[in-house]
Write a protein that holds these residues in place. Sequence first.
Motif, PDB file in Angstrom:
ATOM      1  N   ALA A 299      56.180  24.802  36.911  1.00 45.38           N
ATOM      2  CA  ALA A 299      57.085  23.674  36.692  1.00 45.38           C
ATOM      3  C   ALA A 299      56.439  22.612  35.810  1.00 45.38           C
ATOM      4  O   ALA A 299      57.069  22.071  34.895  1.00 45.38           O
ATOM      5  N   LEU A 300      55.178  22.305  36.082  1.00 40.88           N
ATOM      6  CA  LEU A 300      54.488  21.280  35.293  1.00 40.88           C
ATOM      7  C   LEU A 300      54.302  21.735  33.856  1.00 40.88           C
ATOM      8  O   LEU A 300      54.463  20.941  32.911  1.00 40.88           O
ATOM      9  N   ARG A 301      53.977  23.006  33.672  1.00 38.49           N
ATOM     10  CA  ARG A 301      53.829  23.523  32.312  1.00 38.49           C
ATOM     11  C   ARG A 301      55.163  23.469  31.561  1.00 38.49           C
ATOM     12  O   ARG A 301      55.214  23.111  30.386  1.00 38.49           O
ATOM     13  N   HIS A 302      56.237  23.807  32.260  1.00 40.27           N
ATOM     14  CA  HIS A 302      57.555  23.768  31.616  1.00 40.27           C
ATOM     15  C   HIS A 302      57.940  22.331  31.272  1.00 40.27           C
ATOM     16  O   HIS A 302      58.515  22.071  30.212  1.00 40.27           O
ATOM     17  N   MET A 303      57.642  21.396  32.165  1.00 41.36           N
ATOM     18  CA  MET A 303      57.884  19.976  31.875  1.00 41.36           C
ATOM     19  C   MET A 303      57.145  19.570  30.607  1.00 41.36           C
ATOM     20  O   MET A 303      57.716  18.922  29.716  1.00 41.36           O
ATOM     21  N   GLU A 304      55.876  19.928  30.508  1.00 43.26           N
ATOM     22  CA  GLU A 304      55.082  19.562  29.331  1.00 43.26           C
ATOM     23  C   GLU A 304      55.687  20.154  28.058  1.00 43.26           C
ATOM     24  O   GLU A 304      55.753  19.477  27.020  1.00 43.26           O
ATOM     25  N   ASP A 305      56.141  21.407  28.148  1.00 46.15           N
ATOM     26  CA  ASP A 305      56.760  22.043  26.984  1.00 46.15           C
ATOM     27  C   ASP A 305      58.033  21.301  26.571  1.00 46.15           C
ATOM     28  O   ASP A 305      58.268  21.055  25.379  1.00 46.15           O
ATOM     29  N   MET A 306      58.864  20.941  27.550  1.00 41.37           N
ATOM     30  CA  MET A 306      60.124  20.276  27.227  1.00 41.37           C
ATOM     31  C   MET A 306      59.884  18.887  26.636  1.00 41.37           C
ATOM     32  O   MET A 306      60.561  18.488  25.682  1.00 41.37           O
TER      33      MET A 306
ATOM     34  N   LEU B 142      57.663  17.547  43.150  1.00 45.43           N
ATOM     35  CA  LEU B 142      58.023  16.218  42.663  1.00 45.43           C
ATOM     36  C   LEU B 142      56.859  15.229  42.616  1.00 45.43           C
ATOM     37  O   LEU B 142      56.703  14.527  41.604  1.00 45.43           O
ATOM     38  N   PRO B 143      56.019  15.100  43.646  1.00 48.20           N
ATOM     39  CA  PRO B 143      54.951  14.085  43.559  1.00 48.20           C
ATOM     40  C   PRO B 143      54.047  14.257  42.342  1.00 48.20           C
ATOM     41  O   PRO B 143      53.766  13.291  41.620  1.00 48.20           O
ATOM     42  N   GLN B 144      53.590  15.482  42.084  1.00 46.80           N
ATOM     43  CA  GLN B 144      52.723  15.688  40.923  1.00 46.80           C
ATOM     44  C   GLN B 144      53.502  15.566  39.623  1.00 46.80           C
ATOM     45  O   GLN B 144      52.978  15.074  38.619  1.00 46.80           O
ATOM     46  N   LEU B 145      54.762  16.001  39.626  1.00 46.43           N
ATOM     47  CA  LEU B 145      55.590  15.841  38.433  1.00 46.43           C
ATOM     48  C   LEU B 145      55.702  14.374  38.050  1.00 46.43           C
ATOM     49  O   LEU B 145      55.557  14.006  36.877  1.00 46.43           O
ATOM     50  N   LEU B 146      55.911  13.510  39.042  1.00 43.43           N
ATOM     51  CA  LEU B 146      56.027  12.082  38.770  1.00 43.43           C
ATOM     52  C   LEU B 146      54.715  11.494  38.263  1.00 43.43           C
ATOM     53  O   LEU B 146      54.709  10.583  37.441  1.00 43.43           O
ATOM     54  N   ARG B 147      53.600  12.007  38.742  1.00 48.53           N
ATOM     55  CA  ARG B 147      52.297  11.519  38.264  1.00 48.53           C
ATOM     56  C   ARG B 147      52.024  11.934  36.830  1.00 48.53           C
ATOM     57  O   ARG B 147      51.415  11.175  36.061  1.00 48.53           O
ATOM     58  N   GLU B 148      52.468  13.118  36.456  1.00 48.89           N
ATOM     59  CA  GLU B 148      52.068  13.672  35.163  1.00 48.89           C
ATOM     60  C   GLU B 148      53.134  13.588  34.078  1.00 48.89           C
ATOM     61  O   GLU B 148      52.811  13.704  32.895  1.00 48.89           O
ATOM     62  N   CYS B 149      54.378  13.389  34.459  1.00 48.94           N
ATOM     63  CA  CYS B 149      55.448  13.382  33.456  1.00 48.94           C
ATOM     64  C   CYS B 149      55.471  12.039  32.720  1.00 48.94           C
ATOM     65  O   CYS B 149      55.571  10.983  33.340  1.00 48.94           O
ATOM     66  N   PRO B 150      55.423  12.054  31.386  1.00 49.89           N
ATOM     67  CA  PRO B 150      55.396  10.798  30.633  1.00 49.89           C
ATOM     68  C   PRO B 150      56.769  10.167  30.400  1.00 49.89           C
ATOM     69  O   PRO B 150      56.856   9.065  29.866  1.00 49.89           O
ATOM     70  N   VAL B 151      57.836  10.860  30.784  1.00 49.40           N
ATOM     71  CA  VAL B 151      59.191  10.331  30.596  1.00 49.40           C
ATOM     72  C   VAL B 151      59.860  10.187  31.957  1.00 49.40           C
ATOM     73  O   VAL B 151      59.395  10.757  32.959  1.00 49.40           O
ATOM     74  N   PRO B 152      60.960   9.443  32.046  1.00 43.34           N
ATOM     75  CA  PRO B 152      61.645   9.285  33.336  1.00 43.34           C
ATOM     76  C   PRO B 152      62.100  10.621  33.920  1.00 43.34           C
ATOM     77  O   PRO B 152      62.443  11.556  33.197  1.00 43.34           O
ATOM     78  N   VAL B 153      62.094  10.680  35.242  1.00 47.09           N
ATOM     79  CA  VAL B 153      62.485  11.885  35.980  1.00 47.09           C
ATOM     80  C   VAL B 153      63.769  11.611  36.748  1.00 47.09           C
ATOM     81  O   VAL B 153      63.865  10.645  37.511  1.00 47.09           O
ATOM     82  N   SER B 154      64.744  12.467  36.536  1.00 52.34           N
ATOM     83  CA  SER B 154      66.006  12.419  37.265  1.00 52.34           C
ATOM     84  C   SER B 154      65.992  13.488  38.345  1.00 52.34           C
ATOM     85  O   SER B 154      65.447  14.571  38.134  1.00 52.34           O
ATOM     86  N   VAL B 155      66.588  13.186  39.491  1.00 52.68           N
ATOM     87  CA  VAL B 155      66.679  14.164  40.568  1.00 52.68           C
ATOM     88  C   VAL B 155      68.136  14.537  40.787  1.00 52.68           C
ATOM     89  O   VAL B 155      68.990  13.684  41.027  1.00 52.68           O
ATOM     90  N   ASP B 156      68.408  15.827  40.669  1.00 55.33           N
ATOM     91  CA  ASP B 156      69.758  16.373  40.759  1.00 55.33           C
ATOM     92  C   ASP B 156      70.065  16.681  42.218  1.00 55.33           C
ATOM     93  O   ASP B 156      69.609  17.693  42.757  1.00 55.33           O
ATOM     94  N   THR B 157      70.814  15.799  42.870  1.00 58.35           N
ATOM     95  CA  THR B 157      71.183  15.994  44.268  1.00 58.35           C
ATOM     96  C   THR B 157      72.453  15.224  44.580  1.00 58.35           C
ATOM     97  O   THR B 157      72.729  14.196  43.955  1.00 58.35           O
ATOM     98  N   TYR B 158      73.215  15.707  45.547  1.00 54.14           N
ATOM     99  CA  TYR B 158      74.390  14.971  46.017  1.00 54.14           C
ATOM    100  C   TYR B 158      74.192  14.468  47.440  1.00 54.14           C
ATOM    101  O   TYR B 158      75.115  13.910  48.028  1.00 54.14           O
ATOM    102  N   LYS B 159      72.982  14.642  47.981  1.00 53.18           N
ATOM    103  CA  LYS B 159      72.701  14.225  49.354  1.00 53.18           C
ATOM    104  C   LYS B 159      71.890  12.933  49.349  1.00 53.18           C
ATOM    105  O   LYS B 159      70.835  12.841  48.710  1.00 53.18           O
ATOM    106  N   ALA B 160      72.352  11.954  50.084  1.00 57.67           N
ATOM    107  CA  ALA B 160      71.708  10.642  50.089  1.00 57.67           C
ATOM    108  C   ALA B 160      70.290  10.704  50.638  1.00 57.67           C
ATOM    109  O   ALA B 160      69.397  10.005  50.144  1.00 57.67           O
ATOM    110  N   GLN B 161      70.056  11.527  51.654  1.00 57.53           N
ATOM    111  CA  GLN B 161      68.712  11.622  52.231  1.00 57.53           C
ATOM    112  C   GLN B 161      67.721  12.151  51.196  1.00 57.53           C
ATOM    113  O   GLN B 161      66.586  11.658  51.078  1.00 57.53           O
ATOM    114  N   THR B 162      68.137  13.153  50.428  1.00 54.91           N
ATOM    115  CA  THR B 162      67.275  13.700  49.379  1.00 54.91           C
ATOM    116  C   THR B 162      67.030  12.666  48.298  1.00 54.91           C
ATOM    117  O   THR B 162      65.893  12.493  47.821  1.00 54.91           O
ATOM    118  N   ALA B 163      68.083  11.971  47.901  1.00 58.95           N
ATOM    119  CA  ALA B 163      67.934  10.941  46.868  1.00 58.95           C
ATOM    120  C   ALA B 163      66.998   9.833  47.333  1.00 58.95           C
ATOM    121  O   ALA B 163      66.162   9.349  46.556  1.00 58.95           O
TER     122      ALA B 163
END
Length: 278
Positions: free
Chosen positions: A47-54, A89-110
Amino acid sequence: MENKIRRYHWKDGKSLIVGEKTLIMGILNSTPDSFSDGGQWDHECLALRHMEDMVRDGADIIDIGAESTRPGFTPLSAEEEISRLERILPQLLRECPVPVSVDTYKAQTAAYAMESGAHIINDIWGLQYEKEPGQMAAVAAQYKVPVIVMHNQKGTEYTDLIGDIKHFFERSAMIAGQAGLEGKYIITDPGIGFGKTAEQNLYVMQRLRDLTVLPYPMLLGTSRKGFIGKILDLPVTDRMEGTGAACVAGVLAGCAIMRVHDVKPIARMCKMADTLKV
């Protein structure tokens, strides 16, 4: 477009300007069963490698989802969804240089995602998930984050398809306002592939300008969708060119964000469409 320019800033230093140029949202499915790329990115290192590629290829936002919402999907509990997100998600947020959106319709997850430091909520029920009335709007208001309100419904019966979508967005905005979330945090999404037949999806695409006149920036999510496959008679993984054509049409109709799997070619197409747009 000036009245639809949104400037968002978060406490971790990330920022985003919506409306000056077409933004690219790269899809990161942390799921084993998504319709197009299920199982490819559901391990942390992949996932992290794919994030970096994108991001390298031009993604302005990374959108992570832990529950497939393909046709006929099996819903997860919020606890199961959070369990999947916790791995990445925790490591993605640490390493991703752009904003991260979370795709969910559940309030607890959000709420978990926003407390972890995510930046945007992407809600396929547009603040109107019937089992949790008002709860997603309350989370977005608590954290003062942008929320993508996607049009959705059960079934495909409409009185007036475009009028009904507009009414849905008006209701979403009302729910947001009742929760204390200002209109500047709302981004709309016409919900291509959700609660619509292939013919209805195509009709919405043809009438996008009737929706982009609303006072909110619009995200368009056509990536590899079924209506493209029906038009071109192509399987899911061969629909990039059709996705690109749909995205260019979206840019020219005034959409502000494109949610895509194939970031590099679509980013180039959108940049060209931005340059040619009158």
